[in-house]
Design a protein around this motif. Structure first.
Motif, PDB file in Angstrom:
ATOM      1  N   ASP A 327      -9.259  13.019  -5.009  1.00  0.00           N
ATOM      2  CA  ASP A 327      -7.974  13.635  -5.318  1.00  0.00           C
ATOM      3  C   ASP A 327      -7.755  13.735  -6.823  1.00  0.00           C
ATOM      4  O   ASP A 327      -8.423  13.081  -7.623  1.00  0.00           O
ATOM      5  CB  ASP A 327      -6.848  12.836  -4.661  1.00  0.00           C
ATOM      6  N   PRO A 329      -4.639  13.501  -9.589  1.00  0.00           N
ATOM      7  CA  PRO A 329      -3.239  13.151  -9.804  1.00  0.00           C
ATOM      8  C   PRO A 329      -2.567  13.939 -10.924  1.00  0.00           C
ATOM      9  O   PRO A 329      -1.373  13.760 -11.163  1.00  0.00           O
ATOM     10  CB  PRO A 329      -3.327  11.671 -10.178  1.00  0.00           C
ATOM     11  N   ASP A 332       0.670  18.247  -9.997  1.00  0.00           N
ATOM     12  CA  ASP A 332       1.644  17.859  -8.980  1.00  0.00           C
ATOM     13  C   ASP A 332       1.506  18.676  -7.695  1.00  0.00           C
ATOM     14  O   ASP A 332       1.683  18.141  -6.594  1.00  0.00           O
ATOM     15  CB  ASP A 332       3.062  18.025  -9.527  1.00  0.00           C
ATOM     16  N   ALA A 336      -0.985  14.416  -4.826  1.00  0.00           N
ATOM     17  CA  ALA A 336      -1.810  13.207  -4.761  1.00  0.00           C
ATOM     18  C   ALA A 336      -1.038  12.007  -4.217  1.00  0.00           C
ATOM     19  O   ALA A 336      -1.616  11.162  -3.523  1.00  0.00           O
ATOM     20  CB  ALA A 336      -2.389  12.883  -6.136  1.00  0.00           C
ATOM     21  N   ARG A 337       0.258  11.905  -4.498  1.00  0.00           N
ATOM     22  CA  ARG A 337       1.039  10.787  -3.947  1.00  0.00           C
ATOM     23  C   ARG A 337       1.041  10.839  -2.423  1.00  0.00           C
ATOM     24  O   ARG A 337       0.818   9.829  -1.752  1.00  0.00           O
ATOM     25  CB  ARG A 337       2.474  10.815  -4.479  1.00  0.00           C
ATOM     26  N   HIS A 340      -2.432   9.974  -1.189  1.00  0.00           N
ATOM     27  CA  HIS A 340      -2.668   8.526  -1.145  1.00  0.00           C
ATOM     28  C   HIS A 340      -2.016   7.920   0.095  1.00  0.00           C
ATOM     29  O   HIS A 340      -2.621   7.087   0.788  1.00  0.00           O
ATOM     30  CB  HIS A 340      -2.116   7.890  -2.419  1.00  0.00           C
ATOM     31  N   SER A 363      -8.481   8.673  -6.659  1.00  0.00           N
ATOM     32  CA  SER A 363      -7.738   9.610  -7.496  1.00  0.00           C
ATOM     33  C   SER A 363      -7.588   9.120  -8.929  1.00  0.00           C
ATOM     34  O   SER A 363      -6.883   9.750  -9.722  1.00  0.00           O
ATOM     35  CB  SER A 363      -6.352   9.878  -6.895  1.00  0.00           C
ATOM     36  N   ALA A 401      -6.289   4.381  -6.177  1.00  0.00           N
ATOM     37  CA  ALA A 401      -5.322   5.397  -6.572  1.00  0.00           C
ATOM     38  C   ALA A 401      -5.001   5.282  -8.052  1.00  0.00           C
ATOM     39  O   ALA A 401      -5.060   4.198  -8.640  1.00  0.00           O
ATOM     40  CB  ALA A 401      -4.044   5.250  -5.755  1.00  0.00           C
ATOM     41  N   SER A 402      -4.643   6.397  -8.653  1.00  0.00           N
ATOM     42  CA  SER A 402      -4.174   6.373 -10.038  1.00  0.00           C
ATOM     43  C   SER A 402      -2.853   5.612 -10.112  1.00  0.00           C
ATOM     44  O   SER A 402      -2.091   5.551  -9.126  1.00  0.00           O
ATOM     45  CB  SER A 402      -3.979   7.797 -10.560  1.00  0.00           C
ATOM     46  N   THR A 404      -0.171   6.430 -11.540  1.00  0.00           N
ATOM     47  CA  THR A 404       1.004   7.297 -11.461  1.00  0.00           C
ATOM     48  C   THR A 404       1.276   7.807 -10.055  1.00  0.00           C
ATOM     49  O   THR A 404       2.382   8.286  -9.780  1.00  0.00           O
ATOM     50  CB  THR A 404       0.828   8.513 -12.393  1.00  0.00           C
ATOM     51  N   ASP A 405       0.316   7.721  -9.175  1.00  0.00           N
ATOM     52  CA  ASP A 405       0.487   8.320  -7.851  1.00  0.00           C
ATOM     53  C   ASP A 405       0.236   7.351  -6.707  1.00  0.00           C
ATOM     54  O   ASP A 405      -0.029   7.774  -5.584  1.00  0.00           O
ATOM     55  CB  ASP A 405      -0.435   9.537  -7.708  1.00  0.00           C
ATOM     56  N   SER A 406       0.320   6.068  -6.969  1.00  0.00           N
ATOM     57  CA  SER A 406       0.144   5.090  -5.898  1.00  0.00           C
ATOM     58  C   SER A 406       1.455   4.901  -5.144  1.00  0.00           C
ATOM     59  O   SER A 406       2.544   5.006  -5.705  1.00  0.00           O
ATOM     60  CB  SER A 406      -0.342   3.756  -6.455  1.00  0.00           C
TER      61      SER A 406
END
Length: 421
Positions: A327, A329, A332, A336-337, A340, A363, A401-402, A404-406
Protein backbone atom coordinates in the motif's frame (compact mmCIF):
# COMPACT_ATOMS: atom_id res chain seq x y z
CA UNK A 1 6.40 2.62 11.30
CA UNK A 2 3.89 0.44 13.12
CA UNK A 3 4.25 -3.34 13.16
CA UNK A 4 0.80 -4.65 14.06
CA UNK A 5 1.23 -8.39 13.86
CA UNK A 6 3.10 -11.24 12.27
CA UNK A 7 6.14 -12.45 14.19
CA UNK A 8 9.28 -12.85 12.10
CA UNK A 9 10.53 -16.38 12.39
CA UNK A 10 12.01 -19.08 10.19
CA UNK A 11 10.09 -22.13 9.05
CA UNK A 12 6.51 -21.39 10.17
CA UNK A 13 4.47 -24.32 11.40
CA UNK A 14 1.03 -24.50 9.88
CA UNK A 15 -0.08 -27.83 11.21
CA UNK A 16 -3.46 -29.52 11.09
CA UNK A 17 -5.10 -27.32 8.43
CA UNK A 18 -7.42 -29.84 6.86
CA UNK A 19 -7.93 -29.69 3.12
CA UNK A 20 -11.71 -29.82 3.47
CA UNK A 21 -11.71 -27.13 6.12
CA UNK A 22 -9.55 -24.63 4.31
CA UNK A 23 -9.81 -25.44 0.64
CA UNK A 24 -6.14 -26.39 0.39
CA UNK A 25 -4.47 -29.43 -1.07
CA UNK A 26 -2.53 -31.76 1.25
CA UNK A 27 0.58 -30.28 2.77
CA UNK A 28 4.10 -31.40 2.05
CA UNK A 29 7.23 -31.10 4.12
CA UNK A 30 10.83 -30.34 3.32
CA UNK A 31 14.04 -30.80 5.18
CA UNK A 32 15.23 -27.61 6.80
CA UNK A 33 18.88 -26.67 6.33
CA UNK A 34 20.83 -29.48 7.92
CA UNK A 35 19.22 -29.55 11.35
CA UNK A 36 17.04 -32.57 10.67
CA UNK A 37 13.84 -30.63 11.27
CA UNK A 38 10.97 -30.53 8.84
CA UNK A 39 9.12 -27.44 7.71
CA UNK A 40 5.34 -27.58 7.46
CA UNK A 41 4.89 -25.61 4.27
CA UNK A 42 2.25 -23.01 3.75
CA UNK A 43 -0.91 -24.47 2.23
CA UNK A 44 -0.79 -25.26 -1.43
CA UNK A 45 -3.38 -23.77 -3.69
CA UNK A 46 -6.44 -25.89 -4.25
CA UNK A 47 -6.91 -27.95 -7.39
CA UNK A 48 -10.43 -26.52 -7.66
CA UNK A 49 -11.69 -23.05 -8.47
CA UNK A 50 -14.31 -23.15 -5.72
CA UNK A 51 -14.44 -25.97 -3.20
CA UNK A 52 -17.69 -24.87 -1.58
CA UNK A 53 -20.01 -25.26 -4.55
CA UNK A 54 -22.07 -27.89 -2.72
CA UNK A 55 -22.75 -25.63 0.29
CA UNK A 56 -26.23 -24.20 0.77
CA UNK A 57 -26.39 -20.40 1.11
CA UNK A 58 -29.01 -17.98 2.40
CA UNK A 59 -30.02 -14.43 1.45
CA UNK A 60 -27.88 -11.87 3.30
CA UNK A 61 -29.11 -10.00 6.35
CA UNK A 62 -30.24 -6.41 5.74
CA UNK A 63 -29.66 -4.74 9.12
CA UNK A 64 -27.55 -1.58 9.40
CA UNK A 65 -24.07 -2.34 10.75
CA UNK A 66 -21.88 0.63 11.59
CA UNK A 67 -18.89 -1.55 12.47
CA UNK A 68 -17.29 -4.22 10.32
CA UNK A 69 -19.55 -7.27 9.87
CA UNK A 70 -18.61 -10.44 11.70
CA UNK A 71 -16.88 -12.73 9.18
CA UNK A 72 -17.60 -15.79 11.33
CA UNK A 73 -21.40 -15.31 11.50
CA UNK A 74 -24.08 -16.42 9.07
CA UNK A 75 -27.11 -14.34 8.04
CA UNK A 76 -29.04 -15.58 11.09
CA UNK A 77 -26.22 -14.63 13.46
CA UNK A 78 -25.03 -18.18 14.12
CA UNK A 79 -21.26 -18.30 14.38
CA UNK A 80 -19.02 -21.10 13.19
CA UNK A 81 -17.06 -22.98 15.86
CA UNK A 82 -14.81 -25.34 13.89
CA UNK A 83 -12.39 -25.03 11.01
CA UNK A 84 -14.29 -27.59 9.01
CA UNK A 85 -17.24 -25.15 8.96
CA UNK A 86 -15.18 -22.44 7.25
CA UNK A 87 -15.64 -24.01 3.82
CA UNK A 88 -19.39 -23.32 3.82
CA UNK A 89 -19.02 -20.03 5.70
CA UNK A 90 -16.67 -18.96 2.93
CA UNK A 91 -19.28 -19.94 0.33
CA UNK A 92 -21.95 -17.90 2.10
CA UNK A 93 -19.62 -14.89 2.09
CA UNK A 94 -18.74 -15.45 -1.56
CA UNK A 95 -22.39 -15.50 -2.62
CA UNK A 96 -23.19 -12.39 -0.59
CA UNK A 97 -20.30 -10.53 -2.17
CA UNK A 98 -21.51 -11.58 -5.61
CA UNK A 99 -25.03 -10.42 -4.78
CA UNK A 100 -24.10 -7.05 -3.30
CA UNK A 101 -20.66 -6.02 -4.62
CA UNK A 102 -19.22 -7.81 -7.65
CA UNK A 103 -22.01 -9.56 -9.55
CA UNK A 104 -22.00 -13.18 -10.63
CA UNK A 105 -18.95 -14.87 -12.06
CA UNK A 106 -21.13 -17.01 -14.31
CA UNK A 107 -21.64 -20.74 -14.53
CA UNK A 108 -18.82 -23.00 -15.63
CA UNK A 109 -18.02 -22.83 -19.34
CA UNK A 110 -18.84 -25.84 -21.49
CA UNK A 111 -15.17 -26.17 -22.35
CA UNK A 112 -11.87 -24.36 -21.95
CA UNK A 113 -8.98 -25.29 -24.23
CA UNK A 114 -5.69 -23.72 -25.14
CA UNK A 115 -1.93 -24.00 -25.08
CA UNK A 116 1.03 -22.79 -23.07
CA UNK A 117 3.83 -21.71 -25.40
CA UNK A 118 7.23 -20.30 -24.39
CA UNK A 119 6.04 -16.79 -25.25
CA UNK A 120 2.27 -16.82 -24.67
CA UNK A 121 -0.80 -18.62 -23.38
CA UNK A 122 -3.76 -19.03 -25.75
CA UNK A 123 -7.25 -19.57 -24.34
CA UNK A 124 -10.47 -20.66 -26.07
CA UNK A 125 -13.74 -20.75 -24.11
CA UNK A 126 -17.01 -22.27 -25.34
CA UNK A 127 -20.39 -21.67 -23.71
CA UNK A 128 -23.85 -22.45 -25.07
CA UNK A 129 -22.84 -22.23 -28.70
CA UNK A 130 -20.68 -19.12 -28.30
CA UNK A 131 -16.88 -18.99 -28.40
CA UNK A 132 -14.36 -16.40 -27.21
CA UNK A 133 -10.56 -16.47 -27.46
CA UNK A 134 -7.82 -14.44 -25.84
CA UNK A 135 -4.09 -14.63 -25.12
CA UNK A 136 -1.60 -13.52 -22.49
CA UNK A 137 2.10 -12.85 -22.98
CA UNK A 138 4.47 -15.21 -21.15
CA UNK A 139 7.99 -14.30 -20.00
CA UNK A 140 9.96 -17.31 -18.77
CA UNK A 141 12.90 -17.01 -16.38
CA UNK A 142 16.26 -18.62 -17.03
CA UNK A 143 16.60 -22.32 -16.40
CA UNK A 144 14.45 -25.39 -16.99
CA UNK A 145 10.81 -25.56 -16.00
CA UNK A 146 8.34 -26.07 -14.65
CA UNK A 147 8.33 -22.58 -13.14
CA UNK A 148 6.06 -20.86 -10.67
CA UNK A 149 4.31 -17.95 -12.32
CA UNK A 150 2.65 -14.64 -11.53
CA UNK A 151 -0.23 -13.24 -13.57
CA UNK A 152 0.30 -9.48 -13.72
CA UNK A 153 -3.03 -7.81 -14.34
CA UNK A 154 -2.70 -4.93 -16.79
CA UNK A 155 1.00 -5.48 -17.50
CA UNK A 156 4.10 -4.90 -15.44
CA UNK A 157 3.00 -1.81 -13.49
CA UNK A 158 3.83 -2.08 -9.80
CA UNK A 159 5.91 -5.27 -10.03
CA UNK A 160 9.73 -5.44 -10.10
CA UNK A 161 10.65 -7.83 -12.94
CA UNK A 162 14.18 -8.18 -11.54
CA UNK A 163 12.77 -9.60 -8.31
CA UNK A 164 10.70 -12.13 -10.23
CA UNK A 165 13.68 -13.15 -12.37
CA UNK A 166 15.93 -13.58 -9.34
CA UNK A 167 13.34 -15.89 -7.75
CA UNK A 168 12.81 -17.92 -10.94
CA UNK A 169 9.19 -16.80 -11.37
CA UNK A 170 7.61 -16.62 -14.82
CA UNK A 171 5.55 -13.52 -15.63
CA UNK A 172 2.21 -13.66 -17.43
CA UNK A 173 1.14 -10.25 -18.74
CA UNK A 174 -2.66 -10.28 -18.83
CA UNK A 175 -4.70 -7.55 -20.56
CA UNK A 176 -7.97 -7.56 -18.62
CA UNK A 177 -9.80 -4.91 -20.63
CA UNK A 178 -10.13 -7.35 -23.52
CA UNK A 179 -12.19 -9.49 -21.14
CA UNK A 180 -14.14 -6.69 -19.49
CA UNK A 181 -13.81 -3.25 -21.06
CA UNK A 182 -13.60 -0.02 -19.09
CA UNK A 183 -16.47 1.93 -20.61
CA UNK A 184 -16.65 4.83 -18.15
CA UNK A 185 -19.59 6.13 -16.18
CA UNK A 186 -22.05 4.81 -18.78
CA UNK A 187 -21.34 1.33 -17.39
CA UNK A 188 -21.78 -0.41 -20.75
CA UNK A 189 -20.69 -4.04 -20.71
CA UNK A 190 -18.26 -5.09 -23.41
CA UNK A 191 -15.51 -7.67 -23.71
CA UNK A 192 -15.11 -11.42 -24.06
CA UNK A 193 -16.76 -12.27 -20.72
CA UNK A 194 -19.91 -10.30 -21.47
CA UNK A 195 -20.06 -11.41 -25.09
CA UNK A 196 -19.84 -15.05 -24.02
CA UNK A 197 -22.41 -14.99 -21.20
CA UNK A 198 -24.73 -12.27 -22.47
CA UNK A 199 -27.68 -11.38 -20.24
CA UNK A 200 -26.62 -13.94 -17.64
CA UNK A 201 -23.92 -11.54 -16.39
CA UNK A 202 -25.18 -8.19 -17.67
CA UNK A 203 -25.19 -6.74 -14.14
CA UNK A 204 -21.74 -8.09 -13.22
CA UNK A 205 -18.84 -5.66 -12.81
CA UNK A 206 -15.61 -5.74 -14.77
CA UNK A 207 -13.53 -6.76 -11.73
CA UNK A 208 -15.33 -10.08 -11.75
CA UNK A 209 -14.92 -10.32 -15.51
CA UNK A 210 -11.17 -9.83 -15.08
CA UNK A 211 -11.13 -12.50 -12.37
CA UNK A 212 -13.01 -14.87 -14.68
CA UNK A 213 -10.33 -14.42 -17.36
CA UNK A 214 -7.59 -15.32 -14.89
CA UNK A 215 -9.52 -18.45 -13.95
CA UNK A 216 -9.56 -19.47 -17.59
CA UNK A 217 -5.79 -18.95 -17.81
CA UNK A 218 -5.48 -21.25 -14.79
CA UNK A 219 -7.66 -23.82 -16.58
CA UNK A 220 -5.24 -23.91 -19.51
CA UNK A 221 -2.15 -24.08 -17.30
CA UNK A 222 -3.69 -26.98 -15.35
CA UNK A 223 -4.53 -28.84 -18.57
CA UNK A 224 -1.03 -28.39 -20.01
CA UNK A 225 1.78 -30.88 -19.58
CA UNK A 226 3.23 -28.43 -17.03
CA UNK A 227 6.72 -28.62 -18.47
CA UNK A 228 6.82 -24.82 -18.53
CA UNK A 229 4.53 -23.69 -15.68
CA UNK A 230 3.39 -25.25 -12.41
CA UNK A 231 -0.37 -25.14 -11.94
CA UNK A 232 -0.02 -25.33 -8.14
CA UNK A 233 2.22 -22.24 -7.92
CA UNK A 234 0.47 -19.38 -9.71
CA UNK A 235 0.20 -15.92 -8.19
CA UNK A 236 -1.77 -12.88 -9.31
CA UNK A 237 -0.79 -9.23 -8.83
CA UNK A 238 -1.76 -5.79 -10.07
CA UNK A 239 -1.61 -2.13 -9.10
CA UNK A 240 -4.35 0.47 -8.65
CA UNK A 241 -7.55 -0.65 -10.42
CA UNK A 242 -5.67 -3.74 -11.51
CA UNK A 243 -4.94 -4.36 -7.83
CA UNK A 244 -8.70 -4.45 -7.28
CA UNK A 245 -8.88 -7.06 -10.04
CA UNK A 246 -5.99 -9.07 -8.60
CA UNK A 247 -7.75 -9.24 -5.22
CA UNK A 248 -10.99 -10.37 -6.86
CA UNK A 249 -9.13 -13.06 -8.81
CA UNK A 250 -7.44 -14.46 -5.71
CA UNK A 251 -10.63 -14.27 -3.66
CA UNK A 252 -12.85 -16.05 -6.17
CA UNK A 253 -10.44 -18.76 -7.35
CA UNK A 254 -8.87 -21.05 -4.76
CA UNK A 255 -6.24 -22.22 -7.24
CA UNK A 256 -4.38 -18.91 -6.86
CA UNK A 257 -1.48 -19.64 -4.51
CA UNK A 258 -0.50 -16.02 -3.78
CA UNK A 259 -2.45 -12.79 -4.23
CA UNK A 260 -0.63 -9.43 -4.31
CA UNK A 261 -2.91 -6.37 -4.61
CA UNK A 262 -0.85 -3.17 -4.81
CA UNK A 263 -2.32 0.25 -3.93
CA UNK A 264 -5.75 -1.15 -4.74
CA UNK A 265 -7.88 1.68 -3.30
CA UNK A 266 -11.64 1.64 -2.84
CA UNK A 267 -13.07 -1.57 -4.23
CA UNK A 268 -9.86 -3.38 -3.29
CA UNK A 269 -8.49 -4.06 0.18
CA UNK A 270 -9.77 -0.86 1.94
CA UNK A 271 -13.00 -1.47 3.82
CA UNK A 272 -15.96 0.59 2.65
CA UNK A 273 -16.84 1.49 6.22
CA UNK A 274 -13.38 3.00 6.74
CA UNK A 275 -13.04 5.44 3.83
CA UNK A 276 -15.40 8.21 4.93
CA UNK A 277 -13.62 11.39 5.99
CA UNK A 278 -10.15 10.12 5.09
CA UNK A 279 -9.80 11.59 1.60
CA UNK A 280 -10.07 8.13 0.06
CA UNK A 281 -12.17 7.61 -3.06
CA UNK A 282 -15.80 7.53 -1.86
CA UNK A 283 -17.90 4.45 -2.62
CA UNK A 284 -20.21 6.33 -4.99
CA UNK A 285 -17.17 7.53 -6.96
CA UNK A 286 -15.64 4.05 -7.19
CA UNK A 287 -19.01 2.77 -8.39
CA UNK A 288 -19.57 5.52 -10.93
CA UNK A 289 -16.09 5.98 -12.40
CA UNK A 290 -16.05 2.67 -14.26
CA UNK A 291 -18.25 -0.44 -14.24
CA UNK A 292 -15.75 -2.13 -11.93
CA UNK A 293 -18.44 -3.13 -9.41
CA UNK A 294 -21.68 -4.94 -10.05
CA UNK A 295 -24.88 -2.97 -10.61
CA UNK A 296 -26.24 -4.16 -7.25
CA UNK A 297 -23.60 -2.11 -5.43
CA UNK A 298 -25.35 1.04 -6.61
CA UNK A 299 -27.95 0.52 -3.88
CA UNK A 300 -25.22 0.62 -1.24
CA UNK A 301 -22.90 3.29 -2.65
CA UNK A 302 -24.38 6.00 -0.44
CA UNK A 303 -25.11 3.69 2.51
CA UNK A 304 -22.26 1.21 2.88
CA UNK A 305 -23.31 0.49 6.48
CA UNK A 306 -26.20 -1.50 5.02
CA UNK A 307 -23.87 -3.92 3.24
CA UNK A 308 -23.97 -7.40 4.76
CA UNK A 309 -20.22 -7.69 4.10
CA UNK A 310 -17.16 -5.51 3.74
CA UNK A 311 -13.81 -5.85 2.01
CA UNK A 312 -12.10 -7.58 4.94
CA UNK A 313 -14.30 -10.52 4.00
CA UNK A 314 -12.94 -10.44 0.45
CA UNK A 315 -9.53 -10.73 2.10
CA UNK A 316 -10.96 -13.66 4.05
CA UNK A 317 -11.96 -15.47 0.86
CA UNK A 318 -8.24 -15.77 0.08
CA UNK A 319 -7.48 -17.45 3.43
CA UNK A 320 -5.52 -19.52 4.19
CA UNK A 321 -3.59 -19.04 0.92
CA UNK A 322 -0.92 -16.42 0.53
CA UNK A 323 -1.87 -12.73 0.52
CA UNK A 324 0.55 -9.80 0.47
CA UNK A 325 -1.04 -6.34 0.40
CA UNK A 326 1.29 -3.51 -0.65
CA UNK A 327 0.00 0.00 0.00
CA UNK A 328 0.86 3.68 -0.44
CA UNK A 329 0.14 6.05 2.47
CA UNK A 330 1.17 9.20 0.57
CA UNK A 331 -1.91 9.47 -1.67
CA UNK A 332 -5.11 9.88 0.34
CA UNK A 333 -7.29 8.76 -2.59
CA UNK A 334 -5.84 5.23 -2.27
CA UNK A 335 -7.26 4.80 1.24
CA UNK A 336 -4.28 3.30 3.06
CA UNK A 337 -5.93 3.76 6.47
CA UNK A 338 -8.95 1.76 5.34
CA UNK A 339 -6.58 -0.69 3.66
CA UNK A 340 -4.72 -1.25 6.92
CA UNK A 341 -8.06 -1.83 8.63
CA UNK A 342 -9.09 -4.29 5.93
CA UNK A 343 -5.86 -6.20 6.40
CA UNK A 344 -6.14 -6.25 10.20
CA UNK A 345 -9.71 -7.55 10.10
CA UNK A 346 -8.91 -10.07 7.39
CA UNK A 347 -5.93 -11.25 9.40
CA UNK A 348 -8.33 -12.41 12.10
CA UNK A 349 -9.74 -14.94 9.64
CA UNK A 350 -6.23 -16.16 8.89
CA UNK A 351 -5.52 -16.36 12.62
CA UNK A 352 -8.66 -18.39 13.27
CA UNK A 353 -7.59 -20.84 10.56
CA UNK A 354 -4.11 -21.19 12.06
CA UNK A 355 -2.44 -19.43 9.11
CA UNK A 356 -1.63 -15.95 10.45
CA UNK A 357 1.81 -15.91 8.81
CA UNK A 358 0.28 -16.23 5.35
CA UNK A 359 -1.07 -12.66 5.28
CA UNK A 360 1.16 -9.61 5.02
CA UNK A 361 0.55 -5.87 4.70
CA UNK A 362 3.18 -3.20 4.07
CA UNK A 363 2.62 0.54 3.72
CA UNK A 364 5.71 1.93 5.46
CA UNK A 365 7.32 3.29 2.29
CA UNK A 366 9.13 6.55 1.51
CA UNK A 367 8.47 6.92 -2.23
CA UNK A 368 5.06 8.55 -2.87
CA UNK A 369 4.86 7.68 -6.57
CA UNK A 370 1.82 5.65 -7.54
CA UNK A 371 2.56 2.09 -8.71
CA UNK A 372 6.31 2.38 -8.19
CA UNK A 373 8.13 -0.63 -6.75
CA UNK A 374 9.79 0.18 -3.43
CA UNK A 375 12.88 -1.37 -1.89
CA UNK A 376 10.95 -1.71 1.36
CA UNK A 377 8.79 -4.30 -0.38
CA UNK A 378 11.65 -6.54 -1.50
CA UNK A 379 11.89 -8.62 1.69
CA UNK A 380 8.15 -9.29 2.20
CA UNK A 381 7.70 -10.05 -1.50
CA UNK A 382 10.59 -12.53 -1.46
CA UNK A 383 9.17 -14.20 1.63
CA UNK A 384 5.73 -14.43 0.03
CA UNK A 385 7.13 -15.87 -3.20
CA UNK A 386 9.33 -18.39 -1.44
CA UNK A 387 6.60 -19.36 0.98
CA UNK A 388 3.70 -19.73 -1.45
CA UNK A 389 5.17 -20.28 -4.91
CA UNK A 390 8.39 -22.12 -4.20
CA UNK A 391 7.25 -23.84 -0.96
CA UNK A 392 10.63 -22.99 0.56
CA UNK A 393 11.61 -21.84 4.02
CA UNK A 394 10.66 -18.20 4.57
CA UNK A 395 9.71 -15.79 7.31
CA UNK A 396 6.13 -15.24 8.38
CA UNK A 397 4.53 -12.31 6.64
CA UNK A 398 3.90 -9.29 8.87
CA UNK A 399 1.48 -6.37 9.02
CA UNK A 400 3.55 -3.20 8.89
CA UNK A 401 1.74 0.12 8.57
CA UNK A 402 3.06 3.64 8.17
CA UNK A 403 2.80 5.80 11.28
CA UNK A 404 0.36 8.16 9.58
CA UNK A 405 -2.11 5.52 8.45
CA UNK A 406 -2.20 2.94 11.22
CA UNK A 407 -5.53 2.13 12.84
CA UNK A 408 -6.87 -0.03 15.65
CA UNK A 409 -9.13 -2.91 14.71
CA UNK A 410 -10.81 -2.84 18.13
CA UNK A 411 -12.30 0.56 17.32
CA UNK A 412 -14.15 -0.88 14.33
CA UNK A 413 -15.56 -4.24 15.40
CA UNK A 414 -17.93 -5.61 18.00
CA UNK A 415 -17.06 -9.28 17.46
CA UNK A 416 -14.20 -11.41 18.68
CA UNK A 417 -12.20 -14.05 16.86
CA UNK A 418 -13.44 -17.53 17.76
CA UNK A 419 -10.94 -20.25 18.68
CA UNK A 420 -11.91 -22.53 15.82
CA UNK A 421 -11.22 -26.08 16.91
Amino acid sequence: MVVESGARRRYPALLCLLAMACGAAPHATMAAGGDGLEDARAPYASAHENEGMDCATSPPATAVQANLPDPFAGPDGTRIAAREQWRCQRQQTLRTLEDQVYGRKGTAPDSVTGNVYPDRIDVTVDYRGRRETFSAVLHLPDGPGPHPAIVVVGGIGGIDPRLLASEGVARIDYLPTAIGAETGSGRARRGAFFDLYGDEVRSTGTLMAWAWGISRLLDVIAQSDQRLLRADAVAVAGCSRFGKGALAAGAFDQRVALTMPIESGSGGVPVWRGVAGTGAQPPHSAYGEQPWLGDAFGAFAEAVDTLATDQHQVVGLVAPRGLLVLDNPHIDWLGARAGHLGALAGAEIYRALGAAGNLGYHSAVADPKHCAWRGEWDAPARDAIRRHLRQAGADDLSIIASDTDSVRLEDHRDWDTPPLR
